[in-house]
Write a protein that holds these residues in place. Sequence first.
Motif, PDB file in Angstrom:
ATOM      1  N   ASP A  48      53.577  60.469 -28.852  1.00 49.70           N
ATOM      2  CA  ASP A  48      52.885  61.233 -27.827  1.00 49.70           C
ATOM      3  C   ASP A  48      53.897  61.641 -26.751  1.00 49.70           C
ATOM      4  OD1 ASP A  48      51.346  61.171 -25.060  1.00 49.70           O
ATOM      5  OD2 ASP A  48      49.866  61.629 -26.607  1.00 49.70           O
ATOM      6  N   LYS A  49      53.649  62.769 -26.093  1.00 50.39           N
ATOM      7  CA  LYS A  49      54.585  63.269 -25.086  1.00 50.39           C
ATOM      8  C   LYS A  49      54.722  62.329 -23.891  1.00 50.39           C
ATOM      9  CE  LYS A  49      51.102  66.173 -22.773  1.00 50.39           C
ATOM     10  NZ  LYS A  49      50.755  67.559 -22.367  1.00 50.39           N
ATOM     11  N   ARG A  50      53.761  61.410 -23.729  1.00 50.57           N
ATOM     12  CA  ARG A  50      53.854  60.444 -22.638  1.00 50.57           C
ATOM     13  C   ARG A  50      54.806  59.304 -22.944  1.00 50.57           C
ATOM     14  NH1 ARG A  50      47.596  59.211 -22.541  1.00 50.57           N
ATOM     15  NH2 ARG A  50      48.084  59.415 -24.771  1.00 50.57           N
ATOM     16  N   SER A  51      55.276  59.216 -24.166  1.00 50.62           N
ATOM     17  CA  SER A  51      56.177  58.139 -24.558  1.00 50.62           C
ATOM     18  C   SER A  51      57.536  58.288 -23.871  1.00 50.62           C
ATOM     19  CB  SER A  51      56.367  58.122 -26.072  1.00 50.62           C
ATOM     20  OG  SER A  51      55.138  57.895 -26.736  1.00 50.62           O
ATOM     21  N   SER A  52      58.059  57.182 -23.398  1.00 51.62           N
ATOM     22  CA  SER A  52      59.361  57.187 -22.718  1.00 51.62           C
ATOM     23  C   SER A  52      60.437  56.795 -23.721  1.00 51.62           C
ATOM     24  CB  SER A  52      59.346  56.218 -21.537  1.00 51.62           C
ATOM     25  OG  SER A  52      58.382  56.617 -20.582  1.00 51.62           O
ATOM     26  N   ILE A  53      60.914  57.783 -24.473  1.00 52.40           N
ATOM     27  CA  ILE A  53      61.889  57.522 -25.527  1.00 52.40           C
ATOM     28  C   ILE A  53      63.030  58.529 -25.446  1.00 52.40           C
ATOM     29  CG2 ILE A  53      60.258  56.457 -27.136  1.00 52.40           C
ATOM     30  CD1 ILE A  53      60.069  59.180 -28.534  1.00 52.40           C
ATOM     31  N   ALA A  54      64.156  58.161 -26.052  1.00 48.08           N
ATOM     32  CA  ALA A  54      65.322  59.042 -26.096  1.00 48.08           C
ATOM     33  C   ALA A  54      66.171  58.660 -27.296  1.00 48.08           C
ATOM     34  CB  ALA A  54      66.136  58.924 -24.810  1.00 48.08           C
ATOM     35  N   ASP A  55      66.885  59.646 -27.863  1.00 47.29           N
ATOM     36  CA  ASP A  55      67.791  59.340 -28.962  1.00 47.29           C
ATOM     37  C   ASP A  55      69.135  58.877 -28.396  1.00 47.29           C
ATOM     38  OD1 ASP A  55      69.153  61.655 -28.142  1.00 47.29           O
ATOM     39  OD2 ASP A  55      68.172  62.911 -29.653  1.00 47.29           O
ATOM     40  N   LEU A  56      70.051  58.498 -29.285  1.00 45.18           N
ATOM     41  CA  LEU A  56      71.334  57.958 -28.838  1.00 45.18           C
ATOM     42  C   LEU A  56      72.163  58.996 -28.093  1.00 45.18           C
ATOM     43  CD1 LEU A  56      72.399  55.732 -31.871  1.00 45.18           C
ATOM     44  CD2 LEU A  56      71.549  54.996 -29.650  1.00 45.18           C
ATOM     45  N   VAL A  57      72.011  60.261 -28.463  1.00 41.31           N
ATOM     46  CA  VAL A  57      72.743  61.322 -27.762  1.00 41.31           C
ATOM     47  C   VAL A  57      72.321  61.373 -26.295  1.00 41.31           C
ATOM     48  CG1 VAL A  57      73.144  63.811 -27.614  1.00 41.31           C
ATOM     49  CG2 VAL A  57      73.109  62.686 -29.853  1.00 41.31           C
ATOM     50  N   LYS A  58      71.006  61.295 -26.074  1.00 37.71           N
ATOM     51  CA  LYS A  58      70.510  61.324 -24.695  1.00 37.71           C
ATOM     52  C   LYS A  58      70.945  60.082 -23.914  1.00 37.71           C
ATOM     53  CE  LYS A  58      66.486  64.345 -25.274  1.00 37.71           C
ATOM     54  NZ  LYS A  58      65.010  64.451 -25.241  1.00 37.71           N
ATOM     55  N   PHE A  59      70.939  58.926 -24.573  1.00 37.16           N
ATOM     56  CA  PHE A  59      71.412  57.721 -23.894  1.00 37.16           C
ATOM     57  C   PHE A  59      72.877  57.880 -23.491  1.00 37.16           C
ATOM     58  CE2 PHE A  59      67.699  55.264 -25.424  1.00 37.16           C
ATOM     59  CZ  PHE A  59      67.453  54.513 -24.288  1.00 37.16           C
ATOM     60  N   GLY A  60      73.658  58.531 -24.340  1.00 35.56           N
ATOM     61  CA  GLY A  60      75.058  58.776 -24.017  1.00 35.56           C
ATOM     62  C   GLY A  60      75.209  59.697 -22.811  1.00 35.56           C
ATOM     63  N   ARG A  61      74.422  60.772 -22.772  1.00 32.11           N
ATOM     64  CA  ARG A  61      74.468  61.691 -21.632  1.00 32.11           C
ATOM     65  C   ARG A  61      74.023  60.992 -20.352  1.00 32.11           C
ATOM     66  NH1 ARG A  61      71.658  66.356 -25.172  1.00 32.11           N
ATOM     67  NH2 ARG A  61      73.535  67.333 -26.030  1.00 32.11           N
ATOM     68  N   LEU A  62      73.015  60.158 -20.490  1.00 33.89           N
ATOM     69  CA  LEU A  62      72.510  59.423 -19.338  1.00 33.89           C
ATOM     70  C   LEU A  62      73.589  58.488 -18.784  1.00 33.89           C
ATOM     71  CD1 LEU A  62      69.986  58.918 -17.608  1.00 33.89           C
ATOM     72  CD2 LEU A  62      69.280  57.186 -19.281  1.00 33.89           C
ATOM     73  N   ALA A  63      74.310  57.818 -19.666  1.00 37.99           N
ATOM     74  CA  ALA A  63      75.389  56.917 -19.239  1.00 37.99           C
ATOM     75  C   ALA A  63      76.479  57.692 -18.508  1.00 37.99           C
ATOM     76  CB  ALA A  63      75.972  56.192 -20.448  1.00 37.99           C
ATOM     77  N   ARG A  64      76.854  58.850 -19.043  1.00 33.84           N
ATOM     78  CA  ARG A  64      77.898  59.654 -18.396  1.00 33.84           C
ATOM     79  C   ARG A  64      77.446  60.159 -17.028  1.00 33.84           C
ATOM     80  NH1 ARG A  64      78.416  61.293 -23.755  1.00 33.84           N
ATOM     81  NH2 ARG A  64      77.224  63.215 -23.434  1.00 33.84           N
ATOM     82  N   TYR A  65      76.170  60.498 -16.915  1.00 33.49           N
ATOM     83  CA  TYR A  65      75.654  60.996 -15.641  1.00 33.49           C
ATOM     84  C   TYR A  65      75.693  59.900 -14.574  1.00 33.49           C
ATOM     85  CZ  TYR A  65      72.606  63.066 -12.142  1.00 33.49           C
ATOM     86  OH  TYR A  65      72.102  63.554 -10.962  1.00 33.49           O
ATOM     87  N   THR A  66      75.286  58.687 -14.932  1.00 31.11           N
ATOM     88  CA  THR A  66      75.305  57.595 -13.954  1.00 31.11           C
ATOM     89  C   THR A  66      76.743  57.258 -13.546  1.00 31.11           C
ATOM     90  OG1 THR A  66      75.194  55.937 -15.745  1.00 31.11           O
ATOM     91  CG2 THR A  66      73.118  56.593 -14.706  1.00 31.11           C
ATOM     92  N   GLN A  67      77.684  57.365 -14.487  1.00 24.23           N
ATOM     93  CA  GLN A  67      79.086  57.156 -14.136  1.00 24.23           C
ATOM     94  C   GLN A  67      79.535  58.204 -13.124  1.00 24.23           C
ATOM     95  OE1 GLN A  67      81.683  54.851 -15.793  1.00 24.23           O
ATOM     96  NE2 GLN A  67      79.744  53.756 -15.859  1.00 24.23           N
ATOM     97  N   ARG A  68      79.100  59.426 -13.333  1.00 24.92           N
ATOM     98  CA  ARG A  68      79.446  60.507 -12.416  1.00 24.92           C
ATOM     99  C   ARG A  68      78.867  60.272 -11.021  1.00 24.92           C
ATOM    100  NH1 ARG A  68      79.383  66.823 -14.170  1.00 24.92           N
ATOM    101  NH2 ARG A  68      79.703  67.791 -12.137  1.00 24.92           N
ATOM    102  N   LYS A  69      77.634  59.770 -10.962  1.00 22.75           N
ATOM    103  CA  LYS A  69      77.020  59.478  -9.666  1.00 22.75           C
ATOM    104  C   LYS A  69      77.734  58.326  -8.964  1.00 22.75           C
ATOM    105  CE  LYS A  69      73.838  61.249  -8.160  1.00 22.75           C
ATOM    106  NZ  LYS A  69      73.748  62.469  -7.303  1.00 22.75           N
TER     107      LYS A  69
END
Length: 378
Positions: free
Chosen positions: A290-311
């Motif tokens: 369902d669209k309400r599910s809070s999920i992400a693939d490994l690519v998105k987790f990688g982008r998320l990690a890089r973004y937090t490093q940038r912040k």
Amino acid sequence: DQFYSCRFAYFMKYGLNAKPRKEARFSAPETGTFIHYVLENCLKQLGELPGGVGQAQEKDVHRIMRKVVQRYIEEELGGLQDKSARFRYLFNRLVSSMETILSSVLEEMRNSDFVPVDYELDFSRTGDLPPVTAQDGDLSVSLAGKVDRVDGYIRGKRLYIRVMDYKSGKKSFSLSDIWYGLNMQLVIYLHALGEKGLARYQDMLSESLNEIVPAGVLYVPAHDELPNAERGTTKEALDNLRAKELRRSGLLTDDVDILEAMEHGLSGQAKYIPVTVKKPKKESEFPGFDKRSSIADLVKFGRLARYTQRKLLEMGQELRRGSCAADPYKQGQKDICEWCDYRAACRFDESAGDKKRMLRKVSDAEFWNNLETDEWDE
């Protein structure tokens, strides 16, 4: 989190080490400390029993919790004899709520293949793992802190981990918060464990592991509130309402097998994790989410990690410039100044022309689209 909430408050707390005056009562910080203490020590001791946490019997749970609470009373409170009647009443009510919280945590574990592999994991120069670092040229940012709990599940030669954080308040996971540099800690630590945790868990679990794979981050509600319900509501209905209040929030892998390992028998809305599985139209089709599910693939987790490093690096640059202006934010009805310990010292005054940063809500779709297209600067 404090820095991106208000730089002046960060300066007061971590630069000057200023502390607010404390009232003599069992307040929110002490409540959180007690909840963390009981959960950590109870789960550790239950994990040492035959069969581990998932097989713990109710009599053992009650026995161990009573022992842990008594130890807290003696070692942290110095006994209850000199405490006021109101203090003892509030503490006893908190102990009663703690039974419900612990029961919810144990019920989830009995229905999961993920098991705790670390408690109060310390990222610091003298801790369990080195501090989290981000570097860009001559700028280096070092972040120290602790993770409440790390759960793991082994499949093949891979260790899937999720980082857990107990929350005694109403905080929930939000990608919109992360966009503004808020509540990034769990994501940062999840990424750090993937980079630095392999040797630790190979030794600890006595397993030959090839890699650590992120399975997600979760906030675990550590509070027990009476649900809003009409008079005459059945106990079963009340229990269902309470269970919804205790549902976790966070971001999890989109790997169905790993989600099934987190919560057995996934169908429809999960009881514990923030996932809703849609039934396939045909038996041969793969179940969707369902669209309400809070999920992400490994690519998105990688982008998320890089973004937090940038912040983190952005924060380091501002700290090096000596930036400590009062710049509190407001988002919807949430006004960060309302519960700030340093409000009397900053002299931030909207009537004199000072303006708060107004943070608009960023949708999950917008967040991921921005990271995908590298449009990270507003």
